[in-house]
Scaffold this motif. Structure first.
Motif, short mmCIF file in Angstrom:
data_model
loop_
_atom_site.label_atom_id
_atom_site.label_comp_id
_atom_site.label_asym_id
_atom_site.label_seq_id
_atom_site.Cartn_x
_atom_site.Cartn_y
_atom_site.Cartn_z
N GLY A 1 0.80 -1.22 0.00
CA GLY A 1 0.00 0.00 0.00
C GLY A 1 0.82 1.27 0.00
O GLY A 1 0.31 2.33 0.32
N TRP B 1 2.08 3.14 -2.48
CA TRP B 1 1.70 4.18 -3.42
C TRP B 1 0.30 4.71 -3.14
O TRP B 1 0.00 5.88 -3.44
CB TRP B 1 1.84 3.68 -4.85
N GLN B 2 -0.56 3.90 -2.53
CA GLN B 2 -1.86 4.40 -2.11
C GLN B 2 -1.68 5.43 -0.99
O GLN B 2 -2.38 6.44 -0.93
CB GLN B 2 -2.78 3.26 -1.63
N GLU B 3 -0.74 5.15 -0.12
CA GLU B 3 -0.42 6.09 0.96
C GLU B 3 0.14 7.38 0.39
O GLU B 3 -0.24 8.48 0.82
CB GLU B 3 0.58 5.45 1.93
N ALA C 1 -0.44 8.59 -2.56
CA ALA C 1 -1.55 9.29 -3.21
C ALA C 1 -2.40 10.04 -2.19
O ALA C 1 -2.88 11.15 -2.46
CB ALA C 1 -2.42 8.29 -3.98
N LEU C 2 -2.57 9.46 -1.01
CA LEU C 2 -3.30 10.15 0.06
C LEU C 2 -2.56 11.42 0.49
O LEU C 2 -3.18 12.46 0.72
CB LEU C 2 -3.47 9.20 1.26
N TRP C 3 -1.24 11.36 0.56
CA TRP C 3 -0.46 12.54 0.90
C TRP C 3 -0.64 13.62 -0.17
O TRP C 3 -0.78 14.80 0.16
CB TRP C 3 1.02 12.22 1.04
N ARG D 1 -3.19 14.00 -2.17
CA ARG D 1 -4.55 14.53 -2.10
C ARG D 1 -4.69 15.57 -1.00
O ARG D 1 -5.50 16.49 -1.10
CB ARG D 1 -5.55 13.40 -1.86
N SER D 2 -3.92 15.44 0.06
CA SER D 2 -4.01 16.40 1.15
C SER D 2 -3.45 17.77 0.76
O SER D 2 -3.72 18.76 1.44
CB SER D 2 -3.31 15.87 2.40
N GLU E 1 -4.47 19.49 -1.50
CA GLU E 1 -5.63 20.29 -1.88
C GLU E 1 -5.87 21.39 -0.85
O GLU E 1 -6.22 22.52 -1.20
CB GLU E 1 -6.87 19.40 -1.97
#
Length: 179
Positions: free
Chosen positions: A84, A86-88, A90-92, A94-95, A97
């Motif tokens: 996980g 790269w999913q993590e 991606a979450l960083w 997204r933040s 924003e």
């Protein structure tokens, strides 16, 4: 008191968290770049003690980031990785924003004024976070409290909005001074 079944306390997880090594790598890279820039960004003052030097505390802090990051990476690199990463990451991303929201808020203050920008910012973030109804009013009330506390109560100098120029003369000063 119950005895744990294994020898390891619960504060030391068995597996790596997703993105842990990626985070350490990014943090250490940024710290090393900043550490390399210290001689060009700070000066050495003759006749001052080590603790009074402008470059001492930033250098010490950055060395600490690199040292503790390296210790973390060396202790965690042999541990089984949890999928996980790269999913993590991606979450960083997204933040980020919310940095954009804040920059929009800062750019809106000189145009629409501190009061309107703060109320819009608080209500907009509440809407973005998924809040509706009464909570939206609470967010707007918080924005009003912030304006009254900082601009009116503490007399913090914040630029007036250009929209205040079209206000009637008796209210223009009040808007510019207190809101």
């Amino acid at each position: 008191m119950s005895q744990q079944a294994d020898d390891h306390p619960h504060v030391f997880p068995e597996g790596r968290k997703p993105g842990e090594i990626l985070f350490v790598t990014i943090t250490m890279t940024i710290a090393l770049i900043l550490l390399a820039a210290v001689p060009w960004q700070t000066t050495w003052l003759p006749g001052k003690g080590l603790a009074a030097q402008p470059r001492f505390w930033p250098t010490l802090s950055l060395v600490g980031v690199v040292l503790f990051g390296l210790m973390n990476a060396l202790s965690r690199v042999r541990v089984a990785r949890t999928p996980g990463r790269w999913q993590e990451a991606a979450l960083w991303l997204r933040s980020l924003e919310f940095i954009g929201w804040y920059m929009l808020y800062v750019m809106a203050i000189p145009v629409i004024g501190y009061l309107a920008a703060t109320l819009s910012f608080c209500a907009g973030l509440a809407l973005r976070a998924g809040y509706r109804g009464r909570t939206l009013w609470i967010a707007a009330g918080f924005g009003l409290f912030v304006v009254l506390f900082f601009k009116t109560g503490m007399n913090v100098k914040i630029p007036s909005g250009s929209v205040y120029e079209i206000a009637p003369e008796p209210f223009r000063y009040i808007l510019m001074r207190y809101f």
